[in-house]
Motif scaffolding. Structure first.
Motif, mmCIF file in Angstrom:
data_model
loop_
_atom_site.group_PDB
_atom_site.id
_atom_site.type_symbol
_atom_site.label_atom_id
_atom_site.label_comp_id
_atom_site.label_asym_id
_atom_site.label_seq_id
_atom_site.Cartn_x
_atom_site.Cartn_y
_atom_site.Cartn_z
ATOM 1 N N TYR A 39 0.843 -1.210 0.000
ATOM 2 C CA TYR A 39 0.000 0.000 0.000
ATOM 3 C C TYR A 39 0.874 1.255 0.000
ATOM 4 O O TYR A 39 0.557 2.240 -0.676
ATOM 5 N N LEU B 232 -11.338 0.524 10.043
ATOM 6 C CA LEU B 232 -11.363 0.714 8.587
ATOM 7 C C LEU B 232 -12.756 0.424 8.030
ATOM 8 O O LEU B 232 -13.253 1.150 7.162
ATOM 9 N N THR C 141 -10.036 5.953 3.062
ATOM 10 C CA THR C 141 -9.628 4.540 3.010
ATOM 11 C C THR C 141 -10.821 3.602 3.117
ATOM 12 O O THR C 141 -10.796 2.499 2.575
ATOM 13 N N TRP D 156 -11.397 0.695 0.356
ATOM 14 C CA TRP D 156 -11.510 -0.712 0.762
ATOM 15 C C TRP D 156 -12.866 -1.298 0.386
ATOM 16 O O TRP D 156 -12.934 -2.385 -0.192
ATOM 17 N N GLU E 51 -4.112 3.390 7.219
ATOM 18 C CA GLU E 51 -4.400 4.817 7.329
ATOM 19 C C GLU E 51 -3.248 5.586 6.692
ATOM 20 O O GLU E 51 -2.086 5.363 7.013
ATOM 21 N N PHE E 52 -3.606 6.491 5.772
ATOM 22 C CA PHE E 52 -2.588 7.206 5.002
ATOM 23 C C PHE E 52 -1.670 8.046 5.880
ATOM 24 O O PHE E 52 -0.533 8.341 5.476
#
Length: 478
Positions: A298, A352, A360, A364, A419-420
């Protein structure tokens, strides 16, 4: 002539910083008007900071849902409290939501300056690397969308970035005691920042290994010794060199004398883990470590997306395909291993799947969860992204790359939650260390970041929604 160029670069830098801060202040004003109450994780951070601001430092006043150390709150108090003494402001004003959020805006100014200093230090100075390229690179990273967004909320990102970059800068200047101290400050903002303090030590070790490796190669060249041949010959040569180097007491003692401040910091961290019973404080049930290998994939995809002007081109794709064909057996094995890691080690954290305010969640739900085959079809993209990132770092030594990728692996793979925010620091350190790109690519990158930021802020401020069982206004964010 050189003095005039340096003075002109100073003017460019001042103009870029001033304009960025002005735009940030306008955005901060818009955020403050729209968000008068704590939002998302601020519901934990802001009340805790306000308790500290009121002088309540006892453990009984600690919110058990907070999982990071109190670095952000302590520093915030150190910034806002003097304002009440200097300007005579009331405690209600200096401990307000707006004042506490403004601390991160101040951090963003510090980050801008540190990024500029790091580009000047990391990148070799020559005529090809113009002042415009350095300033454009600084400006681009300063408004990097995932980082820039959190400058306006009371999160740990801006402060965490500030102390980590500062520690890295001091390390590059050889001031390792200061670097380790700043690394400790970064650790107080987020525990995983200890890895980037270790990266600073690794940077020193990599430099010494590179010097010794060059000497070894020169010696073999002069003695005309037969070279090892085979598919993994280079790897075997480096492994033999590392084993021989580590067997020397003189080498080890020299490295220890150079890195002892980081070693001491590591001992303090280990003591913290033993006393605390783990890395996480507070709510540990939602932050359990696991081997989430796809996090690395990712991150590669995230980096490819945000650095596409530097990593994605027809020439790069052709080079990659030629290399795959040339080394098809190795790439076939890499592909099989990657598919296995995706199959066995893909996790979906409960946050998430439960929180539809994060981007996200939609990535997803609408891609990975809807089509099971997608996560396997993306494996070639992951491999290309990983190769392209490694290729862009070929100007750095093999030992620097080894240190960087070990630290990258250690920081992101144990994280179960996608998580970015977790990718910000490794991305910035990566981006600092690639060769300065041409001005045209930097302008393209900056333009793309500006568009992403505009869309992100517009959606956050204007496209609100409500949950069926709540009257609170919800917003979309990173």
């Amino acid at each position: 002539m050189r003095a005039g160029m340096a003075q002109l670069e100073g003017y460019y830098f001042s103009a870029a910083l001033s304009c960025t801060f002005l735009v940030s202040c306008l955005l901060f004003s818009a955020f403050s008007r729209a968000l008068r109450e704590p939002y998302m994780d601020e519901i934990f951070h802001l009340p805790q900071a306000q308790r500290y601001c009121e002088g309540h430092f006892s453990l009984s006043q600690w919110d058990p849902m907070i999982t990071t150390l109190p670095g952000l709150y302590l520093l915030s108090v150190g910034v806002v409290k003097p304002a009440s003494w200097i300007f005579g402001w009331s405690e209600h004003v200096v401990c307000s939501i707006g004042m506490l959020r403004f601390v991160n805006l101040l951090f963003s100014v510090g980050n801008f300056y540190l990024l500029y200093l790091l580009f000047r230090k990391v990148q070799p100075r020559h005529k090809a690397a113009s002042s415009i390229q350095r300033i454009l690179s600084t400006l681009t990273l300063a408004v990097f969308p995932t980082l820039y967004f959190f400058n306006f909320l009371y999160y740990t990102e801006a402060g965490s970035m500030f102390f980590t970059l500062f520690a890295y800068l001091m390390c590059l200047y050889g001031n390792h005691k200061t670097s380790a101290l700043l690394g400790f400050c970064g650790f107080m903002f987020r525990q995983t920042n200890i890895i980037w303090a270790i990266f600073c030590a690794g940077n020193v070790i990599a430099q010494k290994l590179t010097e010794a490796w060059k000497t070894e190669l020169q010696k073999k060249k002069e003695e005309k010794l037969p070279s090892i041949k085979g598919p993994f010959s280079e790897f075997r040569k480096i492994l033999q060199f590392l084993l021989a180097y580590s067997m020397s007491f003189k080498n080890l003692s020299m490295l220890f004398l150079l890195t002892w401040p980081y070693v001491l910091l590591m001992f303090l961290f280990c003591a913290f883990v033993v006393v605390n019973g783990g890395i996480v404080i507070g709510d540990r049930s939602s932050h359990e470590a696991c081997l989430h290998f796809p996090q690395l994939f990712y991150f590669f995809s995230f980096t490819l997306f945000f650095s596409f002007p530097h990593l994605l081109s027809l020439k790069k794709i052709r080079s990659f395909l030629c290399l795959v064909w040339k080394r098809r057996i190795q790439f076939f094995v890499i592909t099989l291993v990657s598919i296995f890691l995706v199959w066995k080690f893909t996790y979906a954290h409960k946050y998430l799947l439960a929180d539809n305010r994060h981007y996200t969640f939609y990535v997803w739900k609408r891609i990975f969860q809807r089509y099971e085959i997608v996560k396997y079809l993306l494996v070639p993209v992951y491999i290309f992204a990983g190769w392209s990132i490694a290729d862009s770092l070929k100007s750095k030594s093999i030992f620097w790359n080894l240190m960087f990728f070990i630290c990258l692996f250690t920081v992101i793979v144990p994280q179960k939650l996608l998580e970015f925010r977790y990718f910000i620091l490794p991305y910035v350190i990566y981006r600092l260390n690639i060769p300065l790109p041409p001005t045209s690519r930097l302008v393209c990158e900056l333009g793309c970041y500006a568009v992403v930021n505009f869309l992100t802020f517009y959606i956050f401020l204007n496209k609100t929604f409500q949950w069926p069982n709540s009257q609170d206004i919800q917003r979309f964010m990173w």
